[in-house]
Design a protein around this motif. Structure first.
Motif, PDB file in Angstrom:
ATOM      1  N   ARG A   1       0.843  -1.187   0.000  1.00  0.00           N
ATOM      2  CA  ARG A   1       0.000   0.000   0.000  1.00  0.00           C
ATOM      3  C   ARG A   1       0.878   1.236   0.000  1.00  0.00           C
ATOM      4  NH1 ARG A   1      -5.283   1.650  -0.866  1.00  0.00           N
ATOM      5  NH2 ARG A   1      -6.510  -0.035  -0.127  1.00  0.00           N
ATOM      6  N   SER A   2       0.345   2.355  -0.376  1.00  0.00           N
ATOM      7  CA  SER A   2       1.143   3.573  -0.489  1.00  0.00           C
ATOM      8  C   SER A   2       1.208   4.330   0.826  1.00  0.00           C
ATOM      9  CB  SER A   2       0.538   4.458  -1.576  1.00  0.00           C
ATOM     10  OG  SER A   2      -0.722   4.913  -1.175  1.00  0.00           O
ATOM     11  N   SER A   3       2.057   5.319   0.830  1.00  0.00           N
ATOM     12  CA  SER A   3       2.155   6.219   1.973  1.00  0.00           C
ATOM     13  C   SER A   3       1.434   7.514   1.618  1.00  0.00           C
ATOM     14  CB  SER A   3       3.623   6.503   2.284  1.00  0.00           C
ATOM     15  OG  SER A   3       4.163   7.340   1.273  1.00  0.00           O
ATOM     16  N   LEU A   4       1.473   8.453   2.528  1.00  0.00           N
ATOM     17  CA  LEU A   4       0.845   9.750   2.273  1.00  0.00           C
ATOM     18  C   LEU A   4       1.842  10.755   1.713  1.00  0.00           C
ATOM     19  CD1 LEU A   4      -1.350  10.029   5.495  1.00  0.00           C
ATOM     20  CD2 LEU A   4      -1.933   9.033   3.281  1.00  0.00           C
ATOM     21  N   ASN A   5       3.085  10.327   1.483  1.00  0.00           N
ATOM     22  CA  ASN A   5       4.126  11.175   0.897  1.00  0.00           C
ATOM     23  C   ASN A   5       4.301  12.500   1.623  1.00  0.00           C
ATOM     24  OD1 ASN A   5       4.633   9.236  -1.024  1.00  0.00           O
ATOM     25  ND2 ASN A   5       3.362  10.185  -2.588  1.00  0.00           N
ATOM     26  N   GLY A   6       4.093  12.513   2.923  1.00  0.00           N
ATOM     27  CA  GLY A   6       4.294  13.728   3.708  1.00  0.00           C
ATOM     28  C   GLY A   6       3.074  14.628   3.832  1.00  0.00           C
ATOM     29  N   CYS A  26      -4.671   7.362  -4.765  1.00  0.00           N
ATOM     30  CA  CYS A  26      -4.893   8.761  -4.435  1.00  0.00           C
ATOM     31  C   CYS A  26      -4.903   8.901  -2.907  1.00  0.00           C
ATOM     32  CB  CYS A  26      -6.197   9.276  -5.026  1.00  0.00           C
ATOM     33  SG  CYS A  26      -7.698   8.588  -4.292  1.00  0.00           S
ATOM     34  N   LEU A  27      -5.011  10.116  -2.454  1.00  0.00           N
ATOM     35  CA  LEU A  27      -5.144  10.412  -1.035  1.00  0.00           C
ATOM     36  C   LEU A  27      -6.628  10.597  -0.739  1.00  0.00           C
ATOM     37  CD1 LEU A  27      -3.661  11.091   1.624  1.00  0.00           C
ATOM     38  CD2 LEU A  27      -3.663  13.462   0.896  1.00  0.00           C
ATOM     39  N   TYR A  28      -7.114   9.907   0.288  1.00  0.00           N
ATOM     40  CA  TYR A  28      -8.532   9.953   0.637  1.00  0.00           C
ATOM     41  C   TYR A  28      -8.689  10.598   2.009  1.00  0.00           C
ATOM     42  CZ  TYR A  28     -13.026   8.171   2.334  1.00  0.00           C
ATOM     43  OH  TYR A  28     -14.279   8.061   2.867  1.00  0.00           O
ATOM     44  N   GLY A  29      -9.617  11.551   2.110  1.00  0.00           N
ATOM     45  CA  GLY A  29      -9.937  12.196   3.377  1.00  0.00           C
ATOM     46  C   GLY A  29     -11.367  11.891   3.780  1.00  0.00           C
ATOM     47  N   PRO A  43       3.435  18.569   2.208  1.00  0.00           N
ATOM     48  CA  PRO A  43       4.602  18.114   2.973  1.00  0.00           C
ATOM     49  C   PRO A  43       5.545  19.274   3.271  1.00  0.00           C
ATOM     50  CG  PRO A  43       4.275  16.772   0.995  1.00  0.00           C
ATOM     51  CD  PRO A  43       3.353  17.934   0.894  1.00  0.00           C
ATOM     52  N   GLU A  44       6.287  19.167   4.361  1.00  0.00           N
ATOM     53  CA  GLU A  44       7.276  20.193   4.706  1.00  0.00           C
ATOM     54  C   GLU A  44       8.304  20.347   3.598  1.00  0.00           C
ATOM     55  OE1 GLU A  44       9.045  19.564   8.536  1.00  0.00           O
ATOM     56  OE2 GLU A  44       7.097  19.438   9.534  1.00  0.00           O
ATOM     57  N   SER A  45       8.607  19.276   2.889  1.00  0.00           N
ATOM     58  CA  SER A  45       9.618  19.326   1.830  1.00  0.00           C
ATOM     59  C   SER A  45       9.211  20.219   0.661  1.00  0.00           C
ATOM     60  CB  SER A  45       9.923  17.916   1.321  1.00  0.00           C
ATOM     61  OG  SER A  45       8.765  17.334   0.744  1.00  0.00           O
ATOM     62  N   ARG A 162       1.979  11.181  -6.173  1.00  0.00           N
ATOM     63  CA  ARG A 162       1.068  10.280  -6.867  1.00  0.00           C
ATOM     64  C   ARG A 162       0.396   9.315  -5.902  1.00  0.00           C
ATOM     65  NH1 ARG A 162      -0.520  10.000 -12.105  1.00  0.00           N
ATOM     66  NH2 ARG A 162      -0.689   7.841 -11.545  1.00  0.00           N
ATOM     67  N   PHE A 163       0.924   9.186  -4.686  1.00  0.00           N
ATOM     68  CA  PHE A 163       0.346   8.353  -3.638  1.00  0.00           C
ATOM     69  C   PHE A 163       0.374   6.867  -3.965  1.00  0.00           C
ATOM     70  CE2 PHE A 163      -1.815  12.483  -3.492  1.00  0.00           C
ATOM     71  CZ  PHE A 163      -1.206  12.953  -2.341  1.00  0.00           C
TER      72      PHE A 163
END
Length: 181
Positions: A1-6, A26-29, A43-45, A162-163
């Protein structure tokens, strides 16, 4: 599974990867429904000088059991100087929509000095995922800050989410293996 990439939450939302993206992850909220209006934070980056960039774009799908997004600020760009830029639009209900925001003073409704002050060091962006007291759900994919729509497009490698994980949907055929080098 993917991460949230920050990418992180602001206020009442659970964030998780989803395989309902465009085309894959994708990112789901998912709204907690505690009365606050949630946002998704970069992300902070991603912090830094954005003056070389001319476009912010992403794909989004939003749904709610009440209200709409009309007139609300979809994106807030925060500068290290304490100022912020707001971009507003309406989103259709439960439909993937490509959002393209020209990073210009005119598109963000500010004068050149305010725009320059914020863009010289962007500390973070927020993408609003909730606009009312209802049960809001938000899907976010393909977030890119780019130098423009020209070909070939130049992207900041650290400014693409891209998640996905691993091959991000790329597949091989016949006698091949797939790996990142």
């Amino acid at each position: 599974r993917s991460s949230l990439n920050g990418w992180t939450r602001v206020d009442d939302v659970d964030l998780s990867p989803s395989d309902d993206g465009v085309p894959l992850f994708c990112l789901y909220g998912d709204d907690w429904q505690d009365g606050r209006l949630f946002k998704i934070a970069s992300p902070e980056s991603w912090a830094g000088d954005w003056r070389a960039f001319s476009e912010l774009r992403f794909d989004v799908k939003w749904s709610s059991n009440e209200g709409d997004t009309a007139g609300e600020g979809l994106v807030r760009i925060f500068g290290a100087n304490g100022q912020q830029l707001v971009w507003s639009t309406s989103l259709p209900e439960a439909t993937w929509t490509r959002v393209v925001i020209p990073l210009t003073p005119a598109a963000l409704g500010v004068d050149a000095a305010t725009f320059e002050g914020v863009m010289s060091f962007v500390s973070k962006i927020w993408i609003a995922g909730e606009y009312d007291g209802g049960n809001d759900q938000f899907f976010l994919d393909n977030i890119v800050v780019a130098t423009g729509p020209e070909t070939p497009r130049q992207l900041g490698n650290s400014l693409v989410s891209r998640f996905g994980t691993g091959s991000e949907g790329w597949v091989v055929f016949d006698n091949a293996t797939l790996a990142w080098n």
